[in-house]
Every structure is written in structure tokens, then in C-alpha cells.
Write an enzyme that holds these catalytic residues in place. Structure first.
Site, PDB file in Angstrom:
ATOM      1  N   GLU A   1     -77.873 -66.208-173.739  1.00 52.74           N
ATOM      2  CA  GLU A   1     -78.236 -65.471-172.724  1.00 52.74           C
ATOM      3  C   GLU A   1     -79.676 -64.260-173.064  1.00 52.74           C
ATOM      4  OE1 GLU A   1     -77.213 -66.107-169.279  1.00 52.74           O
ATOM      5  OE2 GLU A   1     -76.293 -67.944-170.274  1.00 52.74           O
TER       6      GLU A   1
ATOM      7  N   GLU B   1     -84.400 -73.813-170.177  1.00 52.59           N
ATOM      8  CA  GLU B   1     -82.800 -73.825-171.619  1.00 52.59           C
ATOM      9  C   GLU B   1     -83.606 -74.235-172.996  1.00 52.59           C
ATOM     10  OE1 GLU B   1     -79.825 -73.400-170.676  1.00 52.59           O
ATOM     11  OE2 GLU B   1     -80.835 -73.016-168.838  1.00 52.59           O
TER      12      GLU B   1
ATOM     13  N   ASP C   1     -82.173 -72.008-175.721  1.00 50.18           N
ATOM     14  CA  ASP C   1     -81.235 -72.529-176.929  1.00 50.18           C
ATOM     15  C   ASP C   1     -82.453 -72.448-178.575  1.00 50.18           C
ATOM     16  OD1 ASP C   1     -79.532 -73.489-175.708  1.00 50.18           O
ATOM     17  OD2 ASP C   1     -80.444 -75.123-175.813  1.00 50.18           O
TER      18      ASP C   1
END
Ligand SMILES: [Zn+2]
Length: 479
Positions: free
Chosen positions: A127, A191, A195
Site C-alpha cells: 500500500e 500492481e 509488489d
């Protein structure tokens, strides 16, 4: 969708209306949303969550823990240009989300599902990376015109999506959120980036990077269990096979590292569990955990049982549990504050205050002990001492809004109205609520007490905040 939640979403729609009245941002720097604007939007959503969302967990120990682990990760994160604030919501769903401006929320269900601190840290690192890489601003920036309206709708959709699927569906009715919802889902590239940077951050902060992989594995299993109703986290951060194999590769390259869970992680998990459901259920749950030895840590299970017993008003049993914790040598400010709370629950305010004071001498950094002490002093009619403690600590922590709130309560108890409104104004100013802060200073001017010196202080501060307000209006920041 519950009525309460619907009310929350309506309430959140208020900044939307405000946003629509704003002219568009002009052609300069169209690409991204300005960070100040993003922060202001985050603050305004945060204000609504604090004030109106019944799921918001207003617990200084849980907040302190999340902000401590969050700050450790943020410090290890590359390219940090902003403040973060972490908070928890009482939701059984497995979810975490980043809002505009660095506000990161995590569901209690996710903390409870984490089987190690590194797993929780993995989700938070992911996040944090969405924030440092400015994914929200970049998504919105690409939309071109009417960015504000879009972003506000986006924020609404984030809040809808963080809850259960029915809520997400119902929330779209009457708003433009349906189409925004798809934009909200971060792109695959975002995303992957979150990661990649998240794993780096996790590693640099000294956590076990395998925590990221094992948690996503568990989330995916939950997802299968729910079939179409994947946990919120997987809907907003779609987990593709590609993402998993990418992650596995990165994790394989990282060094093996055994990382022990911190005592606070274990106690915070136990506290979240002990304070949900009915007191009797919580007592039964921890009793079973201890009997069947199904727990991550015996001291945490004893702590959880004692908290649950205190809720059930079985004080004698809670005291025995506390004794057991001490016998096990569990050293934590959370144990000291449980001892003090237990005294207070039994009506012995003097002893409770003394325990908070002794706890603070042992753990000077633990602000939950300070808050507990001040609150107990106020309940005991010792407003002058409460004010002294709050004012002294506010010198050390000038950005702590709660300390301003305690000063306001102390002044109110002492009948000092000018100072009460002045302190309340500082609380609002620290939370980015300029309009409310200015209103309080205006009330301070009309309070009818205070000496010449205090009045000139209020006047000066009011001029300062009005100038800031004018400046922000020029930059078209939402108020
Ligand atoms: Zn994500």
C-alpha cells in the site's frame, strides 16, 4: 448495505458537491494531481471516517502500533516525500487500502488473518508503494478534465470497495462510481510496481520478504473459498498468476531471514480479537485458544483473555490473567495500560492514575499511557494536573492533535472558555480542517474571558489561518 454505512457514503458525498463547484485546474501540470490537493482530499475523507464511520477503531494503542510499523516501512521506502497516517477499521473482511494523501487503512480482519508480523508488513509495504509511486494521482491525472470530481468519486468508490460486495454494489446507485470503480482498480502495471517496490521496502525494513508471498497465497485460498466473492483486497488489487510468479521470483532472490514477531504485534492482534463480538464470546474464544494451545503466543492469549474478562466485568479473573502475564515476563506498555484500565474499571481512579504514571516512567514513548493518565485525571476532577501534563507533552509533540483535544477538555473543566476554543482550533488546524479551526478562534474572541495577552495571541493566530485559507483558495484546494 446497512443504513449506517449508507449514511457514511452520503456523508462522504458532501466533499463531492464541494468539488463540483470548483473550476477545473487549468492546463498546467495536467499530468498529475498536485500533492497538496491530494493530501487535502485525504484529510477530508479521514475527517468523515473519524467522525461518522462506526467501523473506525479509535484506540491509541492500535493506532500507535500501526503507525510505528508503518513509519518503519516508510523510512525504508525509496522516494518518500510525504507523511503517512495508518488506521484500522473494524471489518471482518480481509482488506487494506491507500487513500489520497498517504492515509492507509487496514481492516481488523486482515490483521487477524496475518500469521506473522512480516505478513502484515507485506500488505502495508504494498500500500505504501501505491502512495510513493503516486498511483492514485497518476490514475486521476490521466483523465484530463474534471479531475476533482473524479477523484472525489474515486475516494467514494475506495470506501465502498473496502467493504463487502453488497455495499460496493449498492453504493454505485445514484453516483458515477460504477465507471470509476473500474478506474479505481489499479492497472496491472501499478500492481506489479507496488509488489516490486513493496518487496524491496519489506527487505530494507528488516522483515521477512517471504511474508509477502505467504500472505498473498492465503488471500488467494480465501478467494477460492468465497468463489465469486473474492476478498476485497483481491478485487481492488487483482492477483494474477503473472503477479504471483513475479513475486515468487523476487522472493527467491532475497536472503533468507528469520524474523520474530514483536510483542506489540501479538498483543494488538489479541486486543482486536478481544474487543470484537460480545464479551462472553471473546472470553470463550480465548479460553478455548489457551486450552487447545491454538495461538501464536501464550502471553498474547492470556492478554486477550484478560481484556475480554474486563469487558465482561469479571475483574477478579482479569486481575488473575494480568498476574499470569507478569509471571510470564511479558514486558509491554500495553500490559501496564491494561493494569491501569482495570483499576479504573473498578472505580479506583487514584490507583489507575498512579499506574499510568509509573508505566510512563518505564515507557516514556508510549503515548497511550499518557492519554490514559490525562483522561483519568479529568475523570477524577483534577483538570489542572491534566492540563499541565497535556501542555508539557504538546511541547514535545506539537503535531499531536489528541493533546490539543485534552487541553481543550481541561480548559473547559476549568471554565476558561477562550483557551478552550483556542486549543480546539489547534486540534482542527492539525487535522487540516481550516474552516472549523477559524470558527473556534472566532468563538475564542467572543468568549468573554481571557486577558489582553491571550486575546492578541488569538487575533494573531486567526490572521495567520485566514491568510492560509486565502492562499489555499487561490490554489483551489478543497476546504
Ligand atoms: Zn495494490
Amino acid at each position: 448495505m446497512t443504513f449506517k454505512r449508507f449514511f457514511l457514503l452520503l456523508a462522504l458525498a458532501a466533499p463531492l458537491a464541494l468539488a463540483e463547484g470548483l473550476p477545473d485546474l487549468g492546463e498546467a501540470s495536467q499530468a498529475d494531481l498536485p500533492p497538496q490537493m491530494e493530501r487535502r482530499i485525504g484529510e477530508s475523507i479521514m475527517r468523515d471516517i473519524r467522525a461518522r464511520d462506526p467501523a473506525y477503531i479509535d484506540d491509541p494503542e492500535i493506532n500507535a502500533y500501526l503507525n510505528q510499523i508503518g513509519a518503519r516501512l516508510a523510512a525504508a521506502s525509496p522516494d518518500v516525500r510525504q507523511d503517512f497516517e495508518f488506521f484500522a477499521l473494524r471489518e471482518t473482511t480481509l482488506n487494506a487500502f491507500a487513500m489520497p494523501g498517504g492515509f492507509i487503512g487496514v481492516h481488523s480482519g486482515l490483521v487477524l488473518a496475518a500469521q506473522s508480523e512480516s505478513e502484515l508488513a507485506g500488505v502495508l509495504a504494498h500500500e505504501i508503494s501505491h502512495v510513493t509511486q503516486r498511483h492514485i494521482a497518476r490514475s486521476v491525472g490521466k483523465q484530463g478534465q474534471a479531475q476533482m470530481t473524479q477523484l472525489a468519486a474515486l475516494a467514494l468508490a475506495i470506501l465502498a470497495a473496502r467493504s463487502n460486495p453488497q455495499v460496493a454494489e449498492a453504493a454505485v446507485i445514484g453516483t458515477a462510481a460504477a465507471s470509476i470503480q473500474t478506474q479505481l482498480n489499479y492497472s496491472r502495471d501499478f500492481e506489479r510496481e507496488a509488489d516490486r517496490i513493496g518487496i524491496q521496502t519489506l527487505d530494507r525494513a528488516g522483515f521477512d520478504v517471504r511474508g509477502m508471498g505467504s500472505f498473498f497465497d492465503r488471500l488467494q485460498k480465501f478467494g477460492r473459498l468465497y468463489e465469486n466473492n473474492a476478498p476485497g483486497y483481491l478485487r481492488t488489487h487483482p492477483l494474477t498468476t503473472e503477479r504471483i510468479s513475479d513475486m515468487e521470483n523476487r522472493i527467491r532472490q532475497a536472503q533468507y531471514r528469520q524474523v520474530a514477531n514483536s510483542t506489540e504485534f501479538l498483543l494488538v492482534r489479541a486486543k482486536l480479537r478481544a474487543t470484537q463480538g460480545s464479551p462472553a464470546e471473546a472470553v470463550a474464544d480465548f479460553t478455548a485458544q489457551l486450552r487447545e494451545r491454538k495461538h501464536l503466543s501464550a502471553p498474547a492469549a492470556h492478554y486477550g483473555l484478560a481484556v475480554a474478562q474486563m469487558r465482561a466485568r469479571d475483574f477478579a479473573a482479569a486481575e488473575r490473567g494480568l498476574g499470569e502475564l507478569r509471571r510470564l515476563g511479558t514486558a509491554s506498555p500495553m500490559v501496564e495500560s491494561l493494569a491501569a484500565e482495570l483499576r479504573r474499571a473498578r472505580g479506583d481512579l487514584g490507583a489507575a492514575e498512579r499506574l499510568y504514571r509509573e508505566g510512563r516512567a518505564r515507557y516514556p514513548q508510549a503515548r497511550a499511557l499518557l492519554y490514559g493518565q490525562i483522561d483519568t485525571l479529568l475523570a477524577d476532577g483534577r483538570a489542572r494536573e491534566a492540563l499541565e501534563a497535556a501542555a508539557a507533552e504538546a511541547q514535545l509533540y506539537p503535531s499531536d492533535a489528541l493533546l490539543q483535544g485534552f487541553q481543550a477538555r481541561s480548559y473547559a473543566a476549568l471554565g476558561k472558555r477562550l483557551q478552550q476554543h483556542r486549543a480546539q482550533a489547534e486540534l482542527y488546524a492539525l487535522r487540516g480542517q481550516l474552516v472549523a479551526a477559524i470558527q473556534q478562534l472566532e468563538l475564542a474572541q467572543k468568549a468573554g474571558d481571557g486577558d489582553f495577552y491571550e486575546h492578541s495571541q488569538v487575533d494573531a493566530r486567526l490572521r495567520e489561518l485566514r491568510a492560509r485559507q486565502a492562499e489555499e483558495a487561490k490554489q483551489k484546494l478543497p476546504m
